[in-house]
Design a protein around this motif. Structure first.
Motif, PDB file in Angstrom:
ATOM      1  N   VAL A 209       7.318   2.909  -6.014  1.00  0.00           N
ATOM      2  CA  VAL A 209       7.499   1.687  -5.829  1.00  0.00           C
ATOM      3  C   VAL A 209       8.296   0.877  -6.532  1.00  0.00           C
ATOM      4  O   VAL A 209       8.225   1.243  -7.881  1.00  0.00           O
ATOM      5  CB  VAL A 209       5.928   1.056  -5.750  1.00  0.00           C
ATOM      6  CG1 VAL A 209       5.264   1.341  -7.234  1.00  0.00           C
ATOM      7  CG2 VAL A 209       6.008  -0.298  -5.147  1.00  0.00           C
ATOM      8  N   THR A 210       8.899  -0.160  -6.006  1.00  0.00           N
ATOM      9  CA  THR A 210       9.883  -0.888  -6.875  1.00  0.00           C
ATOM     10  C   THR A 210       9.394  -2.313  -6.771  1.00  0.00           C
ATOM     11  O   THR A 210       9.123  -2.816  -5.536  1.00  0.00           O
ATOM     12  CB  THR A 210      11.142  -0.790  -6.325  1.00  0.00           C
ATOM     13  OG1 THR A 210      11.539   0.487  -6.897  1.00  0.00           O
ATOM     14  CG2 THR A 210      12.039  -1.954  -7.312  1.00  0.00           C
TER      15      THR A 210
ATOM     16  N   LEU B 112      -0.575  -3.575  -5.967  1.00  0.00           N
ATOM     17  CA  LEU B 112      -0.440  -2.544  -5.387  1.00  0.00           C
ATOM     18  C   LEU B 112      -1.756  -1.610  -5.027  1.00  0.00           C
ATOM     19  O   LEU B 112      -2.569  -1.636  -5.836  1.00  0.00           O
ATOM     20  CB  LEU B 112       0.466  -1.725  -6.383  1.00  0.00           C
ATOM     21  CG  LEU B 112       0.559  -0.143  -6.178  1.00  0.00           C
ATOM     22  CD1 LEU B 112       1.396  -0.002  -4.787  1.00  0.00           C
ATOM     23  CD2 LEU B 112       1.291   0.458  -7.556  1.00  0.00           C
ATOM     24  N   THR B 113      -1.819  -1.219  -3.992  1.00  0.00           N
ATOM     25  CA  THR B 113      -2.968  -0.154  -3.713  1.00  0.00           C
ATOM     26  C   THR B 113      -2.336   1.316  -3.357  1.00  0.00           C
ATOM     27  O   THR B 113      -1.536   1.366  -2.688  1.00  0.00           O
ATOM     28  CB  THR B 113      -3.795  -0.626  -2.423  1.00  0.00           C
ATOM     29  OG1 THR B 113      -4.408  -1.976  -2.587  1.00  0.00           O
ATOM     30  CG2 THR B 113      -5.151   0.447  -2.186  1.00  0.00           C
ATOM     31  N   VAL B 114      -2.895   2.196  -4.191  1.00  0.00           N
ATOM     32  CA  VAL B 114      -2.514   3.615  -4.080  1.00  0.00           C
ATOM     33  C   VAL B 114      -3.659   4.366  -3.525  1.00  0.00           C
ATOM     34  O   VAL B 114      -4.793   4.281  -3.949  1.00  0.00           O
ATOM     35  CB  VAL B 114      -2.262   4.091  -5.263  1.00  0.00           C
ATOM     36  CG1 VAL B 114      -1.499   5.659  -5.041  1.00  0.00           C
ATOM     37  CG2 VAL B 114      -1.032   3.327  -5.857  1.00  0.00           C
ATOM     38  N   LEU B 115      -3.344   5.002  -2.161  1.00  0.00           N
ATOM     39  CA  LEU B 115      -4.315   5.655  -1.636  1.00  0.00           C
ATOM     40  C   LEU B 115      -4.102   7.226  -1.617  1.00  0.00           C
ATOM     41  O   LEU B 115      -2.952   7.722  -1.794  1.00  0.00           O
ATOM     42  CB  LEU B 115      -4.347   5.267   0.091  1.00  0.00           C
ATOM     43  CG  LEU B 115      -4.653   3.864   0.339  1.00  0.00           C
ATOM     44  CD1 LEU B 115      -4.544   3.514   1.848  1.00  0.00           C
ATOM     45  CD2 LEU B 115      -6.018   3.410  -0.110  1.00  0.00           C
TER      46      LEU B 115
ATOM     47  N   ILE C 125       0.807  -1.255   0.018  1.00  0.00           N
ATOM     48  CA  ILE C 125      -0.131   0.089   0.067  1.00  0.00           C
ATOM     49  C   ILE C 125       0.794   1.202  -0.051  1.00  0.00           C
ATOM     50  O   ILE C 125       1.756   1.360   0.654  1.00  0.00           O
ATOM     51  CB  ILE C 125      -0.910  -0.026   1.336  1.00  0.00           C
ATOM     52  CG1 ILE C 125      -1.780  -1.379   1.149  1.00  0.00           C
ATOM     53  CG2 ILE C 125      -1.805   1.286   1.051  1.00  0.00           C
ATOM     54  CD1 ILE C 125      -2.723  -1.441   2.480  1.00  0.00           C
ATOM     55  N   LYS C 126       0.469   2.166  -0.943  1.00  0.00           N
ATOM     56  CA  LYS C 126       1.426   3.211  -1.333  1.00  0.00           C
ATOM     57  C   LYS C 126       0.446   4.589  -1.074  1.00  0.00           C
ATOM     58  O   LYS C 126      -0.648   4.250  -1.349  1.00  0.00           O
ATOM     59  CB  LYS C 126       2.245   3.382  -2.299  1.00  0.00           C
ATOM     60  CG  LYS C 126       3.199   2.431  -2.156  1.00  0.00           C
ATOM     61  CD  LYS C 126       4.317   2.612  -1.494  1.00  0.00           C
ATOM     62  CE  LYS C 126       5.699   1.803  -1.493  1.00  0.00           C
ATOM     63  NZ  LYS C 126       6.567   2.072  -0.574  1.00  0.00           N
TER      64      LYS C 126
ATOM     65  N   LEU D 294      -3.629   7.346  -8.198  1.00  0.00           N
ATOM     66  CA  LEU D 294      -4.610   6.499  -7.836  1.00  0.00           C
ATOM     67  C   LEU D 294      -4.890   5.373  -8.945  1.00  0.00           C
ATOM     68  O   LEU D 294      -5.148   4.100  -8.441  1.00  0.00           O
ATOM     69  CB  LEU D 294      -5.964   7.166  -7.378  1.00  0.00           C
ATOM     70  CG  LEU D 294      -5.838   8.239  -6.339  1.00  0.00           C
ATOM     71  CD1 LEU D 294      -7.428   8.806  -6.047  1.00  0.00           C
ATOM     72  CD2 LEU D 294      -5.647   7.386  -5.028  1.00  0.00           C
ATOM     73  N   GLY D 295      -4.801   5.779  -9.975  1.00  0.00           N
ATOM     74  CA  GLY D 295      -5.258   4.882 -11.330  1.00  0.00           C
ATOM     75  C   GLY D 295      -3.992   3.814 -11.227  1.00  0.00           C
ATOM     76  O   GLY D 295      -4.210   2.849 -12.151  1.00  0.00           O
TER      77      GLY D 295
END
Lengths: 114, 114
Positions: free
Chosen positions: A19-20, A111-114, A12-13, A83-84
């Motif tokens: 991110v890698t 991967l979840t982007v908040l 989660i980022k 977010l996308g």
């Protein structure tokens, strides 16, 4: 024979971070491809590497990059997360043979982007 | 570049019935057409593939047909079973040499009702 291994499996980022993701192909496989999977778009090709060289690239912005190391392991990086970008990122390896194009997929990094 | 259209997006059948999934592609140079099955929470796996020099290929209950003139190919599953429930992806590429870029359709969610 071990399959394709991807790490981390989940992360989660927040927007703006980077991110890698890492991918270890099946032993002896030298081609590594990356795909983004989302519910509405299916599997979209990001890029493909062979012998440390990017041979093909999909239609993604420059925020998406990758590399391959001499042991065929590959990493992909996404900078300035949006977010996308939330998706399952799948890595796949294949034998460098003209007789088969079969891709062997890893289990993916979600991967979840908040 | 290559564009692959896949229909239907969802398909529900009764156990024992047949299921057909259709795909069209745009690049007449494409010569390799695999089908991948992805069970819920699992990685995509190749179930059958066909090359342009063949019109039909069968593997037990699964068959794929290819019409190069019309640029479409189809997956046929006979005597469906609950374990056939999954998302199926068709794909197309120019195989051989240094090209390992697969263009996928958006997937078909197949549900087999007992």
């Amino acid at each position: 024979k071990a399959g394709v291994t991807q790490t981390p499996r989940y992360l989660i980022k927040t927007r703006g971070q980077q991110v890698t993701l890492s991918c270890s192909p099946i032993s002896g496989h030298r081609s590594v491809s990356w795909y983004q999977q989302t519910p509405g778009q299916g599997l979209q090709f990001l890029f493909e590497y062979f012998s440390e060289t990017q041979r093909n690239k999909g239609n993604f912005p420059g925020r998406f990059s990758g590399r391959q190391f001499s042991n065929s392991r590959s990493e992909m990086n996404v900078s300035t997360l949006e977010l996308g970008d939330s998706a399952l990122y799948l890595c796949a390896s294949s034998r460098p043979s003209p007789d088969t194009g079969e891709l062997f997929f890893g289990e993916g990094s979600r991967l979840t982007v908040l | 570049g290559e564009n692959v259209e896949q229909h239907p997006s969802t398909l529900s059948v009764q156990e024992g019935d047949s299921a057909v999934i259709k795909c069209t592609y745009s690049d007449s140079a494409s010569n390799y057409f695999p089908w991948y099955k992805q069970e819920l929470g699992k990685r995509p796996q190749l179930i059958i593939d066909i090359r342009s020099n063949v019109g039909e290929k069968k593997d037990q209950r699964i068959a794929v047909t290819l019409n190069k003139t019309a640029k479409h190919f189809s997956l046929h599953i006979t005597e469906t079973q609950p374990e056939d429930s999954a998302v199926y992806f068709c794909a197309a590429s120019v195989s051989g040499g240094s090209n390992y870029k697969l263009t996928f359709g958006k997937g078909t969610l197949l549900t087999v009702n007992p």
